[in-house]
Design a protein around this motif. Structure first.
Motif, PDB file in Angstrom:
ATOM      1  N   HIS A   1       0.932  -1.425  -0.045  1.00 51.31           N
ATOM      2  CA  HIS A   1      -0.043  -0.013  -0.142  1.00 51.31           C
ATOM      3  C   HIS A   1       0.836   1.230   0.096  1.00 51.31           C
ATOM      4  CE1 HIS A   1      -3.579  -2.346   0.697  1.00 51.31           C
ATOM      5  NE2 HIS A   1      -3.098  -3.041   1.581  1.00 51.31           N
TER       6      HIS A   1
ATOM      7  N   SER B   1     -10.771   2.300  -1.445  1.00 50.30           N
ATOM      8  CA  SER B   1      -9.429   2.165  -1.263  1.00 50.30           C
ATOM      9  C   SER B   1      -8.799   2.047  -2.712  1.00 50.30           C
ATOM     10  CB  SER B   1      -8.976   1.220  -0.163  1.00 50.30           C
ATOM     11  OG  SER B   1      -9.699   1.485   1.034  1.00 50.30           O
TER      12      SER B   1
ATOM     13  N   GLU C   1      -5.771   4.467  -4.074  1.00 51.13           N
ATOM     14  CA  GLU C   1      -4.219   4.148  -4.285  1.00 51.13           C
ATOM     15  C   GLU C   1      -3.963   4.474  -5.747  1.00 51.13           C
ATOM     16  OE1 GLU C   1      -3.702   0.046  -3.583  1.00 51.13           O
ATOM     17  OE2 GLU C   1      -4.013   0.198  -1.379  1.00 51.13           O
TER      18      GLU C   1
END
Length: 535
Positions: free
Chosen positions: A292, A501, A505
């Motif tokens: 991540h 998410s 990203e």
């Protein structure tokens, strides 16, 4: 002889008639024939009259409304008398108590016919009342069971909603009453089972069976075909996979192990894993831990930046601050409508809370780059509160932000962070070589497509995820933009058309490579004094 033969024939006819009504009455007890209205109609027809049934509150349940003596009906309902009969010039009426024994109130069965009640009709009436009592009790039991299941289901949803807003203490207290020990754990996995909405109740019951009380099973309030499971331990995963094998058309997505406070994040992971499950032969997938972007940033600088960005919320009462942050996290992960259903509030409430956070942070959530950076800060804050530093899992102990990312006083060095880290801006966080290499590798996967998916995706993000506005900039049709973005999803292995998410990203990757400019955040400059905040 003729007289005897005729007499015998009359007897056989009477016997046949008696056995016929008894058999017909028994048929009303069969699983396919348990209909109170139909039974009351049959009674009236069989005795050549009219029948009606009132419940214990006096409400007509079946049959036509009849002129009855209200005093007699009231006496029978409360148990003063068990039955009554009356006659006048219009015919004969029988009233019979049906239901609970005294002193509880009961229903009243009324039958009127023009002729007097003989032994046969009296027997039919008595036996029918007994069958009605059995059917009413069965209906009450079914209704009570349904209410219990509904209340239990609502309680499970309430526990999930508490976990979604990180109120683990209250969630444990609520769960302890019916499921002792269910949430006596630090970590859990979240699974999402997707199937036919019409089969969801059955699938939920199967989930309860295979997990054997080791999971919180909830019918998703946002998606009709989803069942959400918060699973404790490692044994339920295989059991759930076997459930998918037995139910064609179902999919299973699971999260990585997360703390209970990160249930919302785990839910997002499980939903993301569903996208992978769609293309796998076994129709099941667990969220793969991947690199991540926040793990490639300087952890102390990231904590300091997060604390500074979210500091305007620190002036709020603790419960208000927690409510706003939890709602905003879900609102950034999902649509306002879905977040509202998960939280059990209205969509207007979700929007109002997010607008308040926008005002406090002086940002605009219609900008995807703003959403991505605020999401980064909120995720970092949860990691800090969870005892993680966002990079290698050790507790955050250096720099501004402390353990909860708010006061900057925690840590072994008393919060004396490196000056460069304390003054870090978003641009500094995105400028690290490791993050840039990650971003270039991720977006570089799109270069092999001749349609220039990378260009389309960049303009689509710049347009706030609006295909129509991006299409105007690119001079193409909006459907072309949507198809390009959809085509980029399997290449990047991330969902893009759904907020969350995965999308953020990819947005951060564009910022790290310089493909998009970082958003202007009023609190991103540590040298600027705090402006007055009106929350």
């Amino acid at each position: 002889m003729a007289g005897q033969e005729g007499g015998a024939g009359d007897g056989r006819a009477q016997d046949t008639g008696d056995s016929t009504w008894a058999q017909e009455l028994l048929d009303h007890l069969r699983p396919t024939g348990r209909d109170i209205r139909r039974l009351v109609a049959w009674l009236g027809e069989t005795v050549h009259g009219t029948a009606s049934l009132h419940d214990d509150a006096g409400t007509l349940v079946a049959g036509p409304r009849m002129p009855l003596d209200k005093t007699l009906v009231a006496d029978i309902r409360v148990g003063r008398i068990a039955s009554a009969a009356s006659a006048d010039g219009d015919g004969h009426v029988r009233l019979l108590r049906v239901g609970h024994p005294a002193p509880a109130a009961a229903g009243v069965l009324a039958v009127a016919r023009p002729d007097p009640f003989d032994r046969r009709t009296s027997d039919i009436l008595t036996h029918t009342a007994q069958v009605l009592e059995l059917l009413l009790r069965a209906r009450e039991t079914t209704a009570a069971d349904r209410r219990l299941k509904r209340a239990t289901s609502d309680l499970r949803l309430a526990i999930l909603q508490l976990l979604m807003v990180e109120d683990t203490v209250a969630a444990r207290r609520v769960a302890a009453g019916l499921w002792p020990g269910l949430l006596d754990t630090d970590t859990a996995c979240v699974y999402v089972l997707e199937g036919d909405a019409a089969e969801r109740d059955r699938l939920a019951e199967e989930c309860l069976g295979v997990t054997r009380g080791r999971a919180l099973v909830v019918r998703c309030p946002a998606m009709d075909g989803h069942v959400i499971l918060v699973v404790v331990g490692d044994t339920s995963g295989e059991a759930l996979r076997s459930l998918v094998d037995r139910n064609p058309g179902t999919l299973l997505g699971g999260s990585a192990h997360q703390s209970l406070a990160r249930t919302a994040a785990a839910y997002g992971q499980a939903v993301s894993a569903l996208a992978v499950a769609r293309v796998r032969p076994d129709r099941a997938a667990v969220y793969a831990e991947r690199t991540h972007p926040e793990r490639l940033m300087d952890p102390a600088a990231l904590r300091a930046w997060t604390a500074r960005l979210l500091r305007p919320l620190d002036t709020l009462p603790h419960h208000t601050r927690a409510e706003l942050l939890a709602t905003t996290r879900l609102g950034l992960e999902f649509t306002a409508v879905s977040a509202a259903k998960v939280l059990g509030v209205s969509r207007n409430t979700v929007r109002a809370r997010m607008e308040r956070v926008e005002a406090l942070l002086r940002t605009d959530f219609t900008d995807l780059t703003v959403r991505a950076t605020v999401h980064l800060a909120l995720s970092t804050q949860v990691s800090l509160a969870d005892g993680q530093d966002g990079q290698d899992g050790q507790e955050g102990q250096d720099g501004e932000g402390g353990q909860d990312g708010r006061d900057g006083q925690g840590g072994r060095d008393g919060g004396r962070a490196d000056a460069r880290q304390t003054r870090a801006r978003l641009g500094d966080l995105l400028a690290g070589p490791a993050l840039e290499a990650w971003a270039r590798e991720l977006l570089g996967r799109l270069d092999s497509d001749a349609r220039d998916l990378r260009r389309t995706l960049r303009h689509w993000i710049a347009a706030g995820g609006n295909a129509e506005r991006a299409a105007q900039t690119l001079a193409v049709h909006a459907q072309t933009v949507r198809e390009h973005v959809r085509s980029a999803e399997p290449v990047l292995e991330r969902r893009l058309l759904a907020s969350g998410s995965d999308l953020y990203e990819v947005v951060l990757a564009h910022l790290a490579t310089g493909a998009l400019e970082p958003p202007v955040l009023p609190r991103d400059d540590p040298g600027q004094p705090d402006a007055p905040v009106h929350g």
